[in-house]
Motif scaffolding. Structure first.
Motif, mmCIF file in Angstrom:
data_model
loop_
_atom_site.group_PDB
_atom_site.id
_atom_site.type_symbol
_atom_site.label_atom_id
_atom_site.label_comp_id
_atom_site.label_asym_id
_atom_site.label_seq_id
_atom_site.Cartn_x
_atom_site.Cartn_y
_atom_site.Cartn_z
ATOM 1 N N TYR A 43 16.613 33.591 32.708
ATOM 2 C CA TYR A 43 15.624 33.944 31.699
ATOM 3 C C TYR A 43 16.111 35.109 30.839
ATOM 4 C CZ TYR A 43 11.214 35.509 29.684
ATOM 5 O OH TYR A 43 10.239 35.889 28.823
ATOM 6 N N GLU A 44 16.716 36.104 31.477
ATOM 7 C CA GLU A 44 17.158 37.293 30.764
ATOM 8 C C GLU A 44 18.299 37.022 29.792
ATOM 9 O OE1 GLU A 44 16.673 37.188 34.047
ATOM 10 O OE2 GLU A 44 14.902 38.443 34.215
ATOM 11 N N TRP A 45 18.969 35.895 29.928
ATOM 12 C CA TRP A 45 20.093 35.578 29.050
ATOM 13 C C TRP A 45 19.650 35.446 27.604
ATOM 14 C CZ3 TRP A 45 22.326 31.325 26.294
ATOM 15 C CH2 TRP A 45 23.660 31.524 25.966
ATOM 16 N N GLY A 61 18.305 37.507 25.847
ATOM 17 C CA GLY A 61 18.656 38.748 25.173
ATOM 18 C C GLY A 61 20.082 38.776 24.651
ATOM 19 N N LEU A 67 15.808 41.055 21.217
ATOM 20 C CA LEU A 67 14.657 41.318 22.074
ATOM 21 C C LEU A 67 14.664 42.787 22.463
ATOM 22 C CD1 LEU A 67 14.935 38.221 24.433
ATOM 23 C CD2 LEU A 67 13.342 38.514 22.538
ATOM 24 N N PRO A 92 15.025 46.039 24.699
ATOM 25 C CA PRO A 92 15.916 46.231 25.856
ATOM 26 C C PRO A 92 15.191 45.903 27.155
ATOM 27 C CG PRO A 92 15.896 48.181 24.444
ATOM 28 C CD PRO A 92 14.847 47.250 23.933
ATOM 29 N N ARG A 93 15.890 45.275 28.047
ATOM 30 C CA ARG A 93 15.262 44.920 29.314
ATOM 31 C C ARG A 93 15.444 46.035 30.324
ATOM 32 N NH1 ARG A 93 19.342 40.172 31.257
ATOM 33 N NH2 ARG A 93 20.959 41.529 32.034
ATOM 34 N N LYS A 94 14.599 46.006 31.304
ATOM 35 C CA LYS A 94 14.672 46.996 32.373
ATOM 36 C C LYS A 94 15.851 46.651 33.277
ATOM 37 C CE LYS A 94 9.766 47.840 32.304
ATOM 38 N NZ LYS A 94 8.504 47.743 32.982
ATOM 39 N N SER A 130 17.972 45.538 36.310
ATOM 40 C CA SER A 130 17.678 44.597 37.382
ATOM 41 C C SER A 130 17.848 45.267 38.742
ATOM 42 C CB SER A 130 18.610 43.390 37.287
ATOM 43 O OG SER A 130 18.394 42.524 38.370
ATOM 44 N N ASP A 174 23.227 36.504 34.565
ATOM 45 C CA ASP A 174 22.319 35.899 33.592
ATOM 46 C C ASP A 174 22.681 34.441 33.336
ATOM 47 O OD1 ASP A 174 21.072 38.366 33.286
ATOM 48 O OD2 ASP A 174 22.422 38.956 31.674
#
Length: 181
Positions: free
Chosen positions: A96-98, A100, A105, A107-109, A111, A117
Motif C-alpha cells: 500500500y505504501e508504494w 508514495g 502524498l 510523508p508517511r510515518k 514503519s 514496499d
C-alpha cells in the motif's frame, strides 16, 4: 487432491518462495500458483531499488525507469500453455505504501516493520494447480533438464505427483515454453 498450501510447506522457508493460493473452481479462483528457486528478486524499500540474482546484487535509488529496465532484462518470448494463466514472469506484491513512490502524498510515518514496499520474484519453477481438474502443471523458466528433474523428484517426495484431469497418475514430461528473442 492435497491442499496446495500444505504442498508448498516444504519450500515455504526458502528465500524467494511465493504462494498465490485460490480455492475455487470458477474462472476467478480456479488456479493457485507456487513459485520457487528465484532467478531474480526485486524489492523497493525506503526509496531504494534492490535487485539480486545468483552471484549478483545491486542497489540504487528507485525510479520507474530503473524498475522498467529490470523488467526489460527479463523480457522473453513465452508461449502460454493452453488453459494456463501463467507461463513465467514476476510473482509478488505491491504494498500500500508504494503509492508514495509514484504519487505525491504526505510523508508517511516510519514503519515499525521491515517489509518492502514492493517485492517481486522471477521464479525458476512455478507449479500451477487447476482446482477444476485437480491437475498440477510445472512451468520451468530458464531451467535445464537436470534441474527440472531434480525439482520434479522433490515435488513427488513432498507427497504429490503430476496428475491427469481424471485423477490418474501420469509421468511428467519435459517440454520447454521458454525462448529468448
Amino acid at each position: 487432491e492435497a491442499p496446495f498450501p500444505r504442498l508448498f510447506a516444504g519450500w515455504a522457508g526458502e528465500e524467494g518462495a511465493v504462494l498465490l493460493a485460490s480455492g475455487g473452481t470458477d474462472a476467478r479462483a480456479r488456479f493457485s500458483l507456487m513459485g520457487v528457486s528465484p532467478r531474480k528478486v526485486v524489492t523497493v524499500s525506503g526509496g531504494r531499488l534492490a535487485v539480486s540474482d545468483p552471484g549478483r546484487a545491486s542497489s540504487a535509488p528507485f525510479t520507474l525507469e530503473a524498475l522498467a529496465r529490470v523488467f526489460e532484462e527479463e523480457r522473453a518470448v513465452l508461449a502460454l500453455p493452453p488453459g494456463l494463466p501463467f507461463a513465467g514472469g514476476a510473482m509478488g506484491y505491491l504494498g500500500y505504501e508504494w503509492a508514495g513512490e509514484i504519487e505525491r502524498l504526505p510523508p508517511r510515518k516510519p514503519s515499525l516493520q521491515e517489509i518492502p514496499d514492493l517485492w517481486w520474484v522471477f521464479p525458476r519453477f512455478v507449479v500451477v494447480r487447476d482446482h477444476a481438474s485437480g491437475a498440477d502443471t510445472l512451468v520451468a523458466c530458464d531451467a535445464g533438464p537436470e534441474e527440472t528433474r531434480a525439482f520434479l523428484r522433490r515435488w513427488e517426495e513432498a507427497g504429490n505427483a503430476p496428475a491427469k484431469a481424471d485423477g490418474g497418475a501420469t509421468p511428467a514430461t519435459l517440454e520447454s515454453n521458454f525462448s529468448r528473442p
